[in-house]
Write a protein that holds these residues in place. Structure first.
Motif, PDB file in Angstrom:
ATOM      1  N   LYS A  13      93.556  33.049  66.082  1.00  0.00           N
ATOM      2  CA  LYS A  13      94.579  34.098  66.027  1.00  0.00           C
ATOM      3  C   LYS A  13      95.738  33.673  65.132  1.00  0.00           C
ATOM      4  O   LYS A  13      96.262  34.475  64.347  1.00  0.00           O
ATOM      5  CB  LYS A  13      95.101  34.421  67.421  1.00  0.00           C
ATOM      6  N   ALA A  14      96.154  32.421  65.245  1.00  0.00           N
ATOM      7  CA  ALA A  14      97.261  31.929  64.424  1.00  0.00           C
ATOM      8  C   ALA A  14      96.909  32.005  62.942  1.00  0.00           C
ATOM      9  O   ALA A  14      97.727  32.424  62.108  1.00  0.00           O
ATOM     10  CB  ALA A  14      97.619  30.497  64.829  1.00  0.00           C
ATOM     11  N   TRP A  56      95.369  18.874  64.234  1.00  0.00           N
ATOM     12  CA  TRP A  56      96.827  18.705  64.215  1.00  0.00           C
ATOM     13  C   TRP A  56      97.466  19.865  63.453  1.00  0.00           C
ATOM     14  O   TRP A  56      98.446  20.480  63.904  1.00  0.00           O
ATOM     15  CB  TRP A  56      97.172  17.358  63.571  1.00  0.00           C
ATOM     16  N   CYS A  57      96.928  20.204  62.293  1.00  0.00           N
ATOM     17  CA  CYS A  57      97.446  21.324  61.503  1.00  0.00           C
ATOM     18  C   CYS A  57      97.291  22.652  62.248  1.00  0.00           C
ATOM     19  O   CYS A  57      98.173  23.520  62.199  1.00  0.00           O
ATOM     20  CB  CYS A  57      96.727  21.414  60.157  1.00  0.00           C
ATOM     21  N   LEU A  58      96.154  22.793  62.950  1.00  0.00           N
ATOM     22  CA  LEU A  58      95.942  24.026  63.690  1.00  0.00           C
ATOM     23  C   LEU A  58      96.937  24.166  64.841  1.00  0.00           C
ATOM     24  O   LEU A  58      97.398  25.270  65.152  1.00  0.00           O
ATOM     25  CB  LEU A  58      94.505  24.078  64.221  1.00  0.00           C
ATOM     26  N   LYS A  76     101.960  26.707  66.909  1.00  0.00           N
ATOM     27  CA  LYS A  76     103.339  26.582  67.356  1.00  0.00           C
ATOM     28  C   LYS A  76     104.282  27.354  66.428  1.00  0.00           C
ATOM     29  O   LYS A  76     105.229  28.018  66.879  1.00  0.00           O
ATOM     30  CB  LYS A  76     103.744  25.109  67.407  1.00  0.00           C
ATOM     31  N   ILE A  77     104.015  27.296  65.136  1.00  0.00           N
ATOM     32  CA  ILE A  77     104.853  28.006  64.159  1.00  0.00           C
ATOM     33  C   ILE A  77     104.791  29.512  64.398  1.00  0.00           C
ATOM     34  O   ILE A  77     105.827  30.193  64.412  1.00  0.00           O
ATOM     35  CB  ILE A  77     104.399  27.658  62.718  1.00  0.00           C
ATOM     36  N   MET A  78     103.599  30.051  64.618  1.00  0.00           N
ATOM     37  CA  MET A  78     103.470  31.493  64.831  1.00  0.00           C
ATOM     38  C   MET A  78     104.064  31.910  66.182  1.00  0.00           C
ATOM     39  O   MET A  78     104.585  33.016  66.317  1.00  0.00           O
ATOM     40  CB  MET A  78     101.997  31.914  64.744  1.00  0.00           C
ATOM     41  N   GLU A  79     104.000  31.025  67.159  1.00  0.00           N
ATOM     42  CA  GLU A  79     104.657  31.295  68.450  1.00  0.00           C
ATOM     43  C   GLU A  79     106.173  31.391  68.270  1.00  0.00           C
ATOM     44  O   GLU A  79     106.827  32.283  68.804  1.00  0.00           O
ATOM     45  CB  GLU A  79     104.308  30.183  69.446  1.00  0.00           C
TER      46      GLU A  79
END
Length: 850
Positions: free
Chosen positions: A159-160, A98-100, A105-108
């Motif tokens: 990558k994130a 879930w955190c990953l 999504k945050i980095m996107e």
């Protein structure tokens, strides 16, 4: 809603801005991403409470409501609608899929929507996150077993983590947790105070330019400091693009400042003090710094910002003093800083040390974007007004992709009906729209007087003409045209396109309007005349209705003592006798003129005389007092049977007598004229003799093409260093003299269609600078000479060491022995041996040459 009426059905146009057009809707100030068991009951609860206490709206995930391992749409939406994401990297953060998914999504959103990401490294090292070591390495290894090492999902998570681990954030190992949280809250408060700029109502086409500019800014490089220029003409959208790039990247810097309209806000050096204070206050909002002088302000900027990563945007700079006061050097700013400068003056950027590859030219909109931007402004609201496609296209042709013009005219025409559109377009054809004109005229106002003169001449007369031609004409008026044209290009007032000088139609209209402003009521007071009716007004002695055919009397120009240029196209006159011209005239150009010219007694200042296709007849001493004459063009003057003694014109550079069908001989003065550079006798079908002009030490081009009665090429007794191009195509010469080798600088030799040419001397191999040799159609040429070594001078180079192209099309060569020595033709790229019927060994020619 607006529509075009044509053969196509009606359309309605939705007004939808691009992604940069409006600030995205934000439901939350901060989104908190964390691993609950690690931090929920102490650090996170304290951080959330501290943020809430100062009124910062924070989204905190309720772990108990999670279902499955897929991140919920509500959580996705919360990330998208937050301004800042705080990611608390703790020991077991990576163990949660879930955190990953959250960090992915945050980095996107960081990349696509400008979300600011601030990591907290809570009792872990940034390198553990970035390199997935220790607990992060163990967790990712377990995910690889479960989902597959090469699965897209695991690659995306890795990558994130790598990207987020490389961001600047807050490390915490142990110590005063309360103080640490207060520091975070203070930084978040500062960031939330930094709001995006309003770009434009409809910033069409900006997003793609922002991406191009990001590449130039090289934001991935953290150590260097870059200065980047946005260069373009007035009204093209430099400021809007600068605001858009600010919004896209400003949160990646410790501080940012956008100084708008610097030219307007700094009329003198004292005005720079408030700009320096504004820059410092925007970058350091919590410090009250007072600037007392420009020099002190510059020093203060250096002292306070030399260790800070900052984004500085200086908009509409037009003077080096402004740059030196606000951003004198890259060393003023901390590592990773970016300074963006918008200007109309390209030289201002290069002289400040900005490299060419860091200058982004902001160009007019492409057709599709121009139409979209105009639609958005012209067809706003709910008007049910039908406008023909033809009228819309007329406006687009007028604006030619200039955003300022599209916006201003769109807003003006919005809600108006077709008759009003038609009336507006008729008005614009005669005089420019004032609001647009005022913006464009700023660039003109900043020019020196001589550059203004050059600009107005190009606007009124020479748009679309070759740079070489414009330089000849305007140099005759002593305008310093070379540097003047360079400055006009740097100021975006003109452009050079395939050797032609062009300018935007609106800039041309602006220039013409400046001339009309000299006297709106009477064109006789204008410095330049280019409209037929205005010319007739000035030349006519009465106010009778204008005749259909322009008639110019013999004394029409005698009173024009200040006349410098006289260029008449499509004007036929029936004057009996000479036309009288003032001695101050510098350039006279009248194709198809039916009269002779007469000047007053005394020295003449004429530099250029162009009477092509006219009935002029000249006497040998006709140009006796024309000491400054440099260019004569008598192309297609069929009445010309003899040419003048050019000793009378010692500064003559160009003489064009091409296609003078009745010219039999040229004057012997050509043979030793010191300054002649171009002599064009092509197409003089009766020419059978000419003196040895090759002795003219400055002659660069001699064109004798299509002179069929010319049978002999003269001997060249001495080395000639000047001649670069010799054209003898279509003549009746039978051979070239062995002394041809004395043309040591020759780069082009044209001999095509010399039907009687049978012999080439072996000395031709000593033309070491020859690049092009054309022998096409020389049907009597059966062989090439053998290359012989000079025993008297063994160091003498032989062979076509610079030859690039050799044309033997339709020659009667029977062998190609001369091509078998590659060292003779080391640079040969093109060889044409087509229709060489007798050539037996064509297969031996290297195929890459044919």
């Amino acid at each position: 809603m607006g529509s075009f009426s044509s053969n196509e059905p009606k359309r309605s146009y939705d007004v939808m801005a691009s992604s940069s057009s409006k600030k995205p809707r934000r439901s939350y100030d901060v989104f908190l991403s964390f691993r609950g068991p690690d931090v929920r009951n102490h650090f996170l609860s304290h951080l959330y409470a501290a943020l809430d206490q100062v009124g910062i709206s924070t989204y905190i995930d309720n772990e108990e409501l999670r279902k499955g391992e897929q991140i919920s749409p509500a959580l996705m939406k919360a990330i998208e609608e937050s301004q800042i994401a705080i990611v608390v990297f703790s020991e077991n953060y990576a163990s949660s899929t879930w955190c990953l998914e959250e960090i992915s999504k945050i980095m996107e959103c960081k990349e696509k929507k400008g979300l600011m990401v601030l990591p907290v490294f809570y009792k872990v090292e940034p390198r553990e996150v970035r390199g997935q070591k220790q607990s992060y390495g163990k967790a990712m290894g377990e995910h690889e077993v479960k989902f597959g090492k090469n699965s897209e999902q695991v690659k995306r998570w890795k990558k994130a983590l790598y990207d987020a681990g490389g961001l600047s954030g807050w490390p915490y190992t142990d110590g005063n947790e309360v103080g640490f949280i207060q520091h975070i809250v203070q930084e978040i408060s500062t960031q939330l105070d930094r709001t995006p700029l309003n770009v434009a109502m409809f910033p069409v086409g900006i997003d793609s330019r922002v991406q191009e500019l990001k590449t130039i800014l090289n934001l991935q490089s953290k150590d260097d400091v870059l200065m980047v220029g946005l260069w373009g003409q007035g009204g093209v959208g430099k400021t809007s693009l600068a605001k858009a790039i600010h919004n896209a990247i400003f949160r990646e810097f410790q501080g940012a400042s956008f100084l708008e309209r610097i030219r307007e806000n700094s009329k003198n050096s004292i005005d720079l003090v408030p700009l320096q204070e504004k820059l410092l206050s925007e970058v350091l909002p919590r410090k009250k710094l007072i600037v007392y002088s420009v020099g002190g302000g510059s020093q203060l900027i250096q002292d306070k910002l030399c260790n800070k990563k900052v984004l500085i945007i200086l908009d509409d700079v037009d003077d080096a003093f402004q740059l030196n006061a606000l951003a004198g050097d890259c060393e003023w700013f901390g590592k990773g800083s970016r300074i963006i400068i918008t200007t109309r003056n390209k030289h201002l950027l290069t002289s400040h040390g900005i490299n060419w590859d860091h200058i982004y030219e902001v160009k007019a909109l492409e057709d599709g974007d121009a139409l979209e931007l105009f639609r958005k402004h012209a067809f706003r609201g709910n008007q049910e007004i039908e406008i023909s496609k033809n009228l819309v296209n007329q406006v687009l042709r007028y604006a030619r992709g200039l955003p300022l013009a599209l916006e201003v005219l769109g807003a003006f025409l919005c809600g108006r009906r077709e008759p009003e559109w038609e009336s507006t377009l008729k008005k614009l054809a005669k005089s420019p729209y004032e609001k647009i004109n005022d913006v464009l005229k700023v660039s003109y106002d900043g020019l020196e007087p001589y550059a203004k003169e050059i600009f107005l001449h190009i606007a009124c007369f020479f748009k679309g003409r070759s740079k070489e031609y414009i330089k000849k004409v305007l140099d005759s008026c002593e305008f310093h045209t070379t540097i003047g044209i360079k400055i006009l290009i740097e100021r975006c007032l003109i452009s050079e396109e395939v050797e032609e000088i062009q300018m935007h139609d609106l800039i041309q209209l602006m220039g013409m309007d400046i001339v009309k402003d000299e006297d709106r009521d009477d064109p006789i007071n204008h410095s330049r005349l280019w409209l037929r009716d205005d010319v007739l007004d000035v030349l006519s002695e009465d106010k009778l209705p204008k005749p259909e055919d322009m008639y110019i009397g013999p004394d029409a120009f005698t009173k024009m003592k200040n006349l410098r240029l006289l260029i008449l196209f499509n004007v036929n006159n029936s004057i009996q006798g000479p036309i009288h011209l003032p001695n101050e005239l510098r350039w006279f150009e009248w194709p198809n003129c039916g009269s002779t010219l007469e000047f007053s007694h005394g020295p003449k200042k004429l530099v250029g005389l162009d009477m092509r296709n006219s009935k002029i007849k000249v006497a040998p001493r006709q140009f006796k007092e024309f000491k400054k004459l440099k260019h004569i063009n008598f192309h297609k003057c069929q009445s010309l049977v003899c040419m003048p003694d050019i000793n009378c014109t010692p500064n003559l550079k160009e003489l064009d007598l091409s296609e003078c069908k009745n010219l039999e001989r040229v004057h012997e003065s050509i043979g030793y004229h010191d300054n002649l550079q171009l002599l064009n006798l092509s197409g003089c079908s009766k020419l059978h003799h000419f003196p040895n002009v090759l002795q003219s030490k400055n002659l660069l081009l001699l064109d004798l093409n299509c002179c069929p009665k010319l049978q002999r090429f003269p001997d060249i007794p001495d080395k000639i260093k000047g001649l670069h191009k010799l054209r003898l195509a279509g003549t009746s010469i039978e051979e070239l003299p062995a002394s041809i080798e004395n043309l040591v600088s020759l780069i082009e030799l044209q001999l095509f269609n010399c039907k009687k040419l049978a012999i080439l001397p072996s000395s031709i191999y000593r033309l070491n600078n020859l690049q092009t040799l054309s022998l096409s159609g020389c049907s009597k040429l059966t062989k090439f000479p053998k290359m012989e070594e000079d025993l008297s001078d063994p160091h003498m180079k032989t062979g076509f060491s610079e030859l690039l192209g050799l044309d033997l099309h339709r020659c009667n060569l029977s062998e190609i022995e001369f091509l078998r020595n590659p060292s003779c033709f080391p640079k040969l790229k093109s060889l044409d041996v087509s229709y060489c019927e007798k050539l037996k060994e064509i297969h031996k020619i290297p195929p890459q040459l044919i």
